[in-house]
Design a protein around this motif. Structure first.
Motif, PDB file in Angstrom:
ATOM      1  N   LEU A  11       0.835  -1.201   0.000  1.00  0.00           N
ATOM      2  CA  LEU A  11       0.000   0.000   0.000  1.00  0.00           C
ATOM      3  C   LEU A  11       0.872   1.254   0.000  1.00  0.00           C
ATOM      4  CD1 LEU A  11      -2.729   1.514   0.366  1.00  0.00           C
ATOM      5  CD2 LEU A  11      -2.429   1.200   2.826  1.00  0.00           C
ATOM      6  N   ASP A  12       1.865   1.268   0.860  1.00  0.00           N
ATOM      7  CA  ASP A  12       2.762   2.427   0.930  1.00  0.00           C
ATOM      8  C   ASP A  12       3.458   2.678  -0.402  1.00  0.00           C
ATOM      9  OD1 ASP A  12       2.095   2.779   3.554  1.00  0.00           O
ATOM     10  OD2 ASP A  12       3.933   1.897   4.356  1.00  0.00           O
ATOM     11  N   TYR A  13       3.890   1.580  -1.036  1.00  0.00           N
ATOM     12  CA  TYR A  13       4.640   1.710  -2.283  1.00  0.00           C
ATOM     13  C   TYR A  13       3.794   2.371  -3.375  1.00  0.00           C
ATOM     14  CZ  TYR A  13       7.481   0.531  -6.346  1.00  0.00           C
ATOM     15  OH  TYR A  13       8.237   0.621  -7.492  1.00  0.00           O
ATOM     16  N   VAL A  14       2.566   1.878  -3.573  1.00  0.00           N
ATOM     17  CA  VAL A  14       1.756   2.436  -4.650  1.00  0.00           C
ATOM     18  C   VAL A  14       1.300   3.859  -4.324  1.00  0.00           C
ATOM     19  CG1 VAL A  14       1.031   0.192  -5.533  1.00  0.00           C
ATOM     20  CG2 VAL A  14      -0.360   1.315  -3.785  1.00  0.00           C
ATOM     21  N   LYS A  15       1.137   4.168  -3.049  1.00  0.00           N
ATOM     22  CA  LYS A  15       0.792   5.542  -2.688  1.00  0.00           C
ATOM     23  C   LYS A  15       1.922   6.497  -3.055  1.00  0.00           C
ATOM     24  CE  LYS A  15      -2.692   5.238   0.977  1.00  0.00           C
ATOM     25  NZ  LYS A  15      -3.006   5.583   2.380  1.00  0.00           N
ATOM     26  N   LYS A  16       3.153   6.042  -2.862  1.00  0.00           N
ATOM     27  CA  LYS A  16       4.308   6.873  -3.226  1.00  0.00           C
ATOM     28  C   LYS A  16       4.412   7.062  -4.736  1.00  0.00           C
ATOM     29  CE  LYS A  16       7.087   5.713   0.836  1.00  0.00           C
ATOM     30  NZ  LYS A  16       8.280   4.993   1.359  1.00  0.00           N
ATOM     31  N   GLN A  17       3.766   6.160  -5.470  1.00  0.00           N
ATOM     32  CA  GLN A  17       3.750   6.282  -6.932  1.00  0.00           C
ATOM     33  C   GLN A  17       2.575   7.121  -7.417  1.00  0.00           C
ATOM     34  OE1 GLN A  17       6.479   4.938  -8.453  1.00  0.00           O
ATOM     35  NE2 GLN A  17       7.022   4.382  -6.344  1.00  0.00           N
ATOM     36  N   GLY A  18       1.861   7.733  -6.478  1.00  0.00           N
ATOM     37  CA  GLY A  18       0.775   8.633  -6.842  1.00  0.00           C
ATOM     38  C   GLY A  18      -0.608   8.008  -6.896  1.00  0.00           C
ATOM     39  N   PHE A  19      -0.743   6.750  -6.432  1.00  0.00           N
ATOM     40  CA  PHE A  19      -2.043   6.085  -6.456  1.00  0.00           C
ATOM     41  C   PHE A  19      -2.800   6.290  -5.138  1.00  0.00           C
ATOM     42  CE2 PHE A  19       0.341   3.847  -9.687  1.00  0.00           C
ATOM     43  CZ  PHE A  19      -0.603   3.559 -10.662  1.00  0.00           C
ATOM     44  N   ASP A  20      -4.111   6.189  -5.226  1.00  0.00           N
ATOM     45  CA  ASP A  20      -4.966   6.240  -4.043  1.00  0.00           C
ATOM     46  C   ASP A  20      -5.846   4.993  -4.073  1.00  0.00           C
ATOM     47  OD1 ASP A  20      -6.309   7.004  -1.767  1.00  0.00           O
ATOM     48  OD2 ASP A  20      -7.689   8.343  -2.818  1.00  0.00           O
TER      49      ASP A  20
END
Length: 284
Positions: free
Chosen positions: A176-185
């Motif tokens: 979850l943290d990784y994809v959030k850092k890639q701009g995803f919600d």
């Protein structure tokens, strides 16, 4: 876990640990014949201080196959279970597993409240988590993967974004943290089972989860028929066994020594092949 190499905060996690510690005696479910934790620590045969006499009490979050899950008989089994068993046997005690919410594990609250001695939940070692719990030496190199329904045409996170696909992730995980850092919600799901159900129900087009978990899902014909892994995310994660902050030095020493010994004498490889079907370094 990815459960956040899962793939599954600093100050918030600390606050959660304090707030939750007062309530945990009524939280979670245990396997075995234990009647719950005691206020005073007991000593194992090896001298380590434990929350229950004769038992190494382990917090985890199931299902998280193949790391920890219930088999057909209802017994909790898995890679993590076998790894922790090495330390339990060395201490001369039996392993007692407590199924509890992953957020409570990674915050350190479960161990701070003496709900368990250690946590083995496919848990990635991170600097943030180190503020609230101590970790053993790494025992598993992990990475993340993307599982999607067939026919999306996506092969990466960039494609997921470009195509406007719905992304799901397990709450409180490094994935979850990784994809959030890639701009995803992404939409968050409480555990891996709910995350997979969301994908199957069409609530998500793609989900991010630890690679071994995805590969295990794809061994099931009904899942492999409709879904496919469209990419892996090399996040450089490592799992560790979690312990209470300022953990008993002997308990930590025993866990580290048994991990090292298993890697040297071939036991680790046997356990690895048992649960993943491949040798260390060959997964994925």
């Amino acid at each position: 876990m990815a459960l956040r190499p899962l793939s599954r905060r600093g100050y918030a996690a600390g606050a959660l640990a304090l707030a939750t510690a007062l309530m945990l005696t009524a939280c979670g479910s245990e396997t075995g014949s234990g009647t719950g934790t005691t206020s005073a620590s007991a000593s194992a045969a090896g001298g380590a201080k434990l929350v229950q006499p004769g038992k190494l009490t382990v917090c985890t979050n199931i299902p998280y196959e193949p790391f920890q899950f219930k088999d057909a008989s209802g017994k909790i089994v898995g890679f993590d279970v076998d790894i922790v068993d090495l330390a339990a046997k060395k201490l001369g005690v039996t392993q007692n597993i407590v199924d509890i919410d992953f957020a409570v594990i990674k915050s350190g609250a479960a161990m701070a409240a003496n709900k368990c001695d250690v946590a083995a939940a496919g848990m990635t070692i991170t600097d943030e988590r180190k503020q609230n719990i101590d970790f053993s030496d790494p025992y598993f190199d992990a990475t993340q993967a993307l599982l999607a329904k067939k026919g999306t045409g996506a092969a990466s996170l960039e494609d997921v974004k470009a195509k406007g696909l719905k992304l799901g992730a397990q709450a409180s995980t490094t994935g979850l943290d990784y994809v959030k850092k890639q701009g995803f919600d992404p939409t968050e799901y409480a555990d891996s089972a709910k995350e997979l159900l969301a994908l199957q129900a069409g609530q998500a087009d793609v989900i991010v989860q630890d690679l071994p978990v995805v590969l295990t899902w794809l061994k099931k014909p009904d899942i492999a028929a409709k879904f496919e892994m469209i990419g892996s995310l090399d996040t450089g994660e490592q799992y560790g066994i979690g312990l209470k902050k300022g953990a008993d030095p002997l308990l930590l020493k025993t866990i580290n020594e048994e991990i090292a010994k298993a890697k040297q004498d071939g036991t680790y490889e046997k356990i690895y092949v048992k649960w993943f079907g491949k040798k260390p370094g060959e997964l994925g």
